[in-house]
Scaffold this active site. Structure first.
Site: not given
Ligand code: APR
Length: 248
Positions: A104, A106, A122, A134, A156, A195, A219
């Protein structure tokens, strides 16, 4: 975290004929790139996604959105792949034909760790694209960009925008189809650092489980899709992935 859980996932990772890995922002956290929803440090705790990660937000204030992405691009370029990125790329090379890596994220850290075939759901923050086709039907040409403003087409007035999928936009069809196919075909799915808040990416764990795969979530905190997992490993990407994937 129970040692027998680690041992079970490790054993399956070493013998499975197909493994699908889905990564989220937590995968790059140990490379210094902010996640979106981590309580204090997450980007969405400081910025409004509707203003900064949507086409409406960009059209309303192109310079603000362009500046925010310029900051994030700089952070990506300054970051290095962490031990988790490296462990995934080495595993994929060692067990040829087994790994499908879906992200997910970028950033380009999976690619720079040595896995260029990573499926990007993404988009790519480092690949700008035109906001619209264009209107004159010709190829847009970048005019002299005003400082802080997104480059415009001299002809444009079309604007360059970040090559990422914004809220409300469709995911690239080919990427999502390939990800679903890999989720359906795999024996083991590892879900790392997400998440599980954003669909359809978050639904891939359920697709894999319904098709008979074992699902492991890596996680440090609870996620919205923990209930899809056979195993939940409470730890970080850079510590767990080398333990699970490095050969024997
Ligand atoms: N190792 C593993 N997991 C981790 C770590 C780590 N060091 N640090 C944080 N995390 C976990 C957090 O607990 C959380 O559950 O990574 C997760 C990050 O979640 P988000 O910030 O919601 O990111 P993500 O799940 O990738 O979001 C999905 O949402 O905003 C959009 O397009 C954006 O691709 C993104 C999508």
């Amino acid at each position: 975290m129970a040692e027998d859980t680690v041992a079970a996932v490790q054993a399956l990772a070493q013998r499975a004929a197909s493994v699908c890995v889905l990564t989220g922002a937590g995968m790059s956290a140990e490379s210094g790139i902010a996640t979106f929803r981590d309580a204090m440090s997450g980007l969405w705790s400081r910025f409004d996604p509707a203003e900064l990660a949507s086409e409406e937000g960009f059209r309303a204030n192109p310079a603000r959105v362009w500046a925010w992405y310029a900051e994030r691009k700089q952070a990506v370029r300054a970051a290095l792949p962490n031990a988790g990125h490296v462990a995934l790329a080495e595993y994929g090379r060692r067990r040829s034909g087994v790994l499908t890596l879906v992200t997910q994220n970028v950033d380009d850290l999976h690619q720079r760790a040595g896995w260029p075939q990573t499926i990007r759901l993404h988009g790519d923050i480092l690949a700008d694209r035109w906001l619209q086709p264009c209107p004159s039907g010709r190829a847009c040409e970048v005019a002299q960009a005003l400082p802080g403003e997104p480059p415009r087409c001299a002809d444009c007035g079309n604007l360059l925008r970040p090559g990422v999928v914004w809220f409300g936009e469709m995911l690239p069809e080919d990427a999502m189809a390939a990800a679903e196919q890999a989720a359906r075909a795999c024996e083991l799915m590892l879900v790392v650092g997400t998440s599980g808040a954003v669909w359809p990416a978050a639904g891939l764990a359920a697709v894999a489980r319904r098709a008979g795969a074992k699902v492991a979530i890596l996680n440090p905190d609870a996620s919205e899709i923990d209930d899809q997992a056979h195993w939940v490993l409470r730890g970080t990407a850079a510590t767990l992935l080398p333990r699970l994937l490095d050969s024997g």
